[in-house]
Design a protein around this motif. Structure first.
Motif, PDB file in Angstrom:
ATOM      1  N   LEU A 150      16.073 -45.404  67.956  1.00 49.29           N
ATOM      2  CA  LEU A 150      14.877 -45.232  67.129  1.00 49.29           C
ATOM      3  C   LEU A 150      13.621 -45.289  68.007  1.00 49.29           C
ATOM      4  N   ALA A 151      13.629 -46.213  68.982  1.00 54.28           N
ATOM      5  CA  ALA A 151      12.461 -46.377  69.845  1.00 54.28           C
ATOM      6  C   ALA A 151      12.153 -45.088  70.612  1.00 54.28           C
ATOM      7  N   GLU A 152      13.212 -44.310  70.902  1.00 55.92           N
ATOM      8  CA  GLU A 152      12.977 -43.072  71.663  1.00 55.92           C
ATOM      9  C   GLU A 152      12.533 -41.911  70.788  1.00 55.92           C
ATOM     10  N   TRP A 153      12.682 -42.073  69.468  1.00 56.40           N
ATOM     11  CA  TRP A 153      12.277 -40.999  68.550  1.00 56.40           C
ATOM     12  C   TRP A 153      10.753 -40.913  68.542  1.00 56.40           C
ATOM     13  N   PRO A 154      10.171 -39.781  69.005  1.00 53.51           N
ATOM     14  CA  PRO A 154       8.708 -39.756  69.170  1.00 53.51           C
ATOM     15  C   PRO A 154       7.951 -39.878  67.852  1.00 53.51           C
ATOM     16  N   GLN A 155       8.639 -39.655  66.727  1.00 55.46           N
ATOM     17  CA  GLN A 155       7.904 -39.654  65.452  1.00 55.46           C
ATOM     18  C   GLN A 155       7.690 -41.047  64.862  1.00 55.46           C
ATOM     19  N   TRP A 156       8.443 -42.068  65.366  1.00 58.76           N
ATOM     20  CA  TRP A 156       8.345 -43.349  64.657  1.00 58.76           C
ATOM     21  C   TRP A 156       6.957 -43.976  64.684  1.00 58.76           C
ATOM     22  N   PRO A 157       6.204 -43.878  65.810  1.00 59.03           N
ATOM     23  CA  PRO A 157       4.855 -44.479  65.766  1.00 59.03           C
ATOM     24  C   PRO A 157       3.950 -43.784  64.745  1.00 59.03           C
ATOM     25  N   LEU A 158       4.192 -42.469  64.533  1.00 56.40           N
ATOM     26  CA  LEU A 158       3.363 -41.746  63.564  1.00 56.40           C
ATOM     27  C   LEU A 158       3.693 -42.183  62.141  1.00 56.40           C
ATOM     28  N   LEU A 159       5.003 -42.334  61.890  1.00 61.02           N
ATOM     29  CA  LEU A 159       5.448 -42.811  60.590  1.00 61.02           C
ATOM     30  C   LEU A 159       4.853 -44.199  60.325  1.00 61.02           C
ATOM     31  N   PHE A 160       4.897 -45.041  61.355  1.00 59.86           N
ATOM     32  CA  PHE A 160       4.335 -46.393  61.286  1.00 59.86           C
ATOM     33  C   PHE A 160       2.838 -46.329  60.940  1.00 59.86           C
ATOM     34  N   GLY A 161       2.131 -45.438  61.644  1.00 60.74           N
ATOM     35  CA  GLY A 161       0.686 -45.298  61.416  1.00 60.74           C
ATOM     36  C   GLY A 161       0.370 -44.846  60.001  1.00 60.74           C
TER      37      GLY A 161
END
Lengths: 435, 154
Positions: free
Chosen positions: A307-318
């Motif tokens: 999950l940490a490597e999935w580039p979209q997770w920080p955007l989803l978080f934001g």
């Protein structure tokens, strides 16, 4: 004794309203930015458009609502009236609006001096606000956790602005500081040290009193606002010193702070004695669920390398934090604060002889309910867009634009109602005087 | 050091409970029950105002010499709350659920922002200024607040 005197003048209606009316415009601009930049915006949290979008929502929408609300909340909760509220509101409003627009433009790479000017206006306007609010609060004893929380939130705002200014100076080539680490610290202080602490300080009063719930548990009200800046400070030092061993635990502690707030609030809301669950309560509830979801996502990303490597997770978080958490709560608060203030000012104008129409007549309930649904739709589409940008960026942009244009229309309807009722009262005034 | 704040804040919460009971009855469509519950709320609130206006505020004013300060603002807000009480009562008499809901929401917010001012600022000041009068003041306040269980104020 300062508080003794300041009860006497309530702030003018225009002071908070000018901030509230500007807030949706920034979210409309954010919608337009999504349509203009397209799916590329969601390629990473570091794209210029993603940074511009984040600041249109945080330094635009959120900041405007928070400052506008503080003009109203400080006198009520702490008896602390800002001196010369009309002038301070005008100056803070114009500088922060201009500063945020320039900041977004700066991220998008246009006008060359945009960053420098953005820092000048934004930091200048916010410094003025922090000083004005700090002066009003100076000498006010912290008789309640809310008053202490408001003071600490202002401190959090000052730290956020300071680090933001240092970051801008680094990006502008004036300083050579570690940008990525400082961005984390700026984000932590902005969202937790200022945002969550302010929200919690206000929630301590607003949730039990308006949603008719039991009070927050004593451990929470006594320690939350005080502990948060301490945890944040220790974490910031570890982050800047790159102390990896303690960093994982400390960032976990910062996330747990948000979990504690959202969890405590949801558990209170479940025990609400109100007979109807209105739009504001729904918005609060969705906001707290989004905060919990964001924290869960963060914790999962910390333990699952996939999950940490999935580039979209920080955007989803934001998106969960910005649109789901903060925007939802703030829209819910606007739907109570604006109609009530308009009622209050009309009631004062009527001098007790003309009864102002009740606050539910200021913005029709149906309009509020429908706009709330539009906000939820925009939230769902923004979440989808952060995971699958090619499919959902354009629908999300349109939804964000429409939901916030609608919010603006609802607030303008409230202002039109105020003007219409005010002329009615003024027409009656000669009769009132002679009668 | 918090005796006055504690006593008066507890009484605020008990007024809140009475108001919630009315809302629940109105939502169920039990108008008779709502009217009875509203009577209890109105009496509790008016006794609270009476205890403040006739006992607590004058003592505060005498001991600080401040007559045009927070107590004056609080009296003004009591007046606005009395007007809202009357409006809510007439909406209830007309069995107008929408009008009642709107007026009661306005009353709730007005009342709570008034309560916050008292609980965070005025009562702590009373606790500080009237510390040496507590022995006589507290029982008298308690007696006045509890009187509403026996009958409405004049």
């Amino acid at each position: 004794m300062q508080a003794l005197l300041s009860f006497e003048q309530a702030p003018p209606l225009s002071a908070p309203l000018r901030f509230f009316l500007s807030a949706p415009l920034f979210a409309v601009l954010a919608g337009l930015l999504l349509l203009w930049s397209g799916p590329e915006l969601f390629a990473s949290r570091w794209t210029p458009a993603a940074l511009a979008l984040t600041h249109l929502i945080s330094a635009g929408f959120m900041l405007q609502v928070m400052i506008g609300a503080l003009f109203q909340i400080l006198p009520v909760v702490a008896g602390a009236n800002l001196a010369r509220p009309r002038l301070v509101a005008k100056l803070v409003h114009s500088t922060t609006v201009l500063g945020t627009l320039l900041l977004a433009a700066g991220f998008l790479g246009r006008p060359p001096l945009a960053f420098e000017l953005a820092v000048f206006f934004l930091a200048g306007g916010l410094a003025l606000f922090v000083v004005a609010a700090g002066r009003a609060l100076y000498g006010v004893p912290s008789t309640s956790p809310t008053i202490r929380g408001l003071k600490l939130a202002l401190f959090g705002l000052a730290v956020t602005v300071l680090i933001g200014a240092l970051l801008a100076a680094t990006i502008g080539g004036w300083l050579a500081l570690p940008v990525v680490k400082m961005t984390s610290v700026h984000f932590g202080w902005g969202f937790v040290g200022w945002g969550v602490v302010l929200l919690a300080a206000v929630a301590l009063v607003v949730v039990p009193m308006f949603q008719m719930t039991p009070p927050y548990p004593p451990w929470f009200s006594r320690h939350f606002c005080r502990a948060t800046p301490i945890v944040l400070s220790v974490w910031s030092i570890a982050e800047m010193a790159d102390h990896q061993a303690s960093l994982a635990w400390l960032s976990g502690a910062v996330v747990l702070v948000a979990v504690a707030f959202a969890g405590a609030t949801l558990s209170l809301q479940r025990r609400s004695k109100r007979a109807r669950f209105d739009a504001t309560q729904r918005l609060w509830c969705v906001a707290m669920l989004c905060v919990l979801a964001a924290c869960l996502l963060w914790l999962l990303a910390a333990v699952l390398p996939g999950l940490a490597e999935w580039p979209q997770w920080p955007l989803l978080f934001g998106v969960l934090i910005l649109s789901g958490g903060f925007m939802s709560v703030m829209i819910g608060m606007l739907y109570k604060i604006v109609p009530f203030l308009i009622w209050l000012h009309l009631q004062n104008l009527g001098g007790g002889r003309v009864m102002a129409p009740n606050m539910n007549k200021v913005i029709a309930g149906q309009r509020i309910d429908r706009q709330t649904l539009a906000h939820f739709a925009s939230l769902a589409l923004l979440l989808a867009a952060s995971a699958w940008p090619e499919w959902f960026t354009y629908p999300a942009g349109i939804a964000l634009l429409m939901a916030n244009a609608w919010l603006l229309l609802n607030l303008l309807a409230a202002v039109a109602f105020y003007r219409q009722q005010r002329s009615k009262i003024e027409a009656l005034r000669p009769a009132m005087v002679s009668g | 050091m918090h005796e006055i704040t504690d006593l008066m804040s507890r009484n605020h919460r008990s007024c809140d409970d009475h108001l919630v009971a009315v809302e629940q009855a109105v939502t169920r469509g039990s108008w008779e029950e709502a009217t009875t519950a509203f009577g209890r709320f109105r009496d509790a609130l008016l006794y609270h105002f009476a205890a403040e206006e006739s006992l607590l505020f004058p003592l505060f004013e005498q001991s600080t010499g401040i007559f045009r300060g927070p107590t004056q603002v609080m009296r003004g807000e009591h007046l606005q709350l009395r007007q809202l009480l009357a409006a809510a009562e007439s909406a209830l008499a007309e069995k107008d659920a929408d009008d009642y809901a709107g007026t009661a929401e306005t009353l709730l917010i007005m009342m709570q922002q008034h309560n916050v001012k008292e609980e965070n600022v005025l009562y702590p000041m009373c606790d500080q200024q009237l510390a040496d009068r507590l022995a006589e003041l507290l029982p008298e306040l308690r007696r006045q607040l509890e009187e509403h269980q026996e009958g409405p104020p004049s």
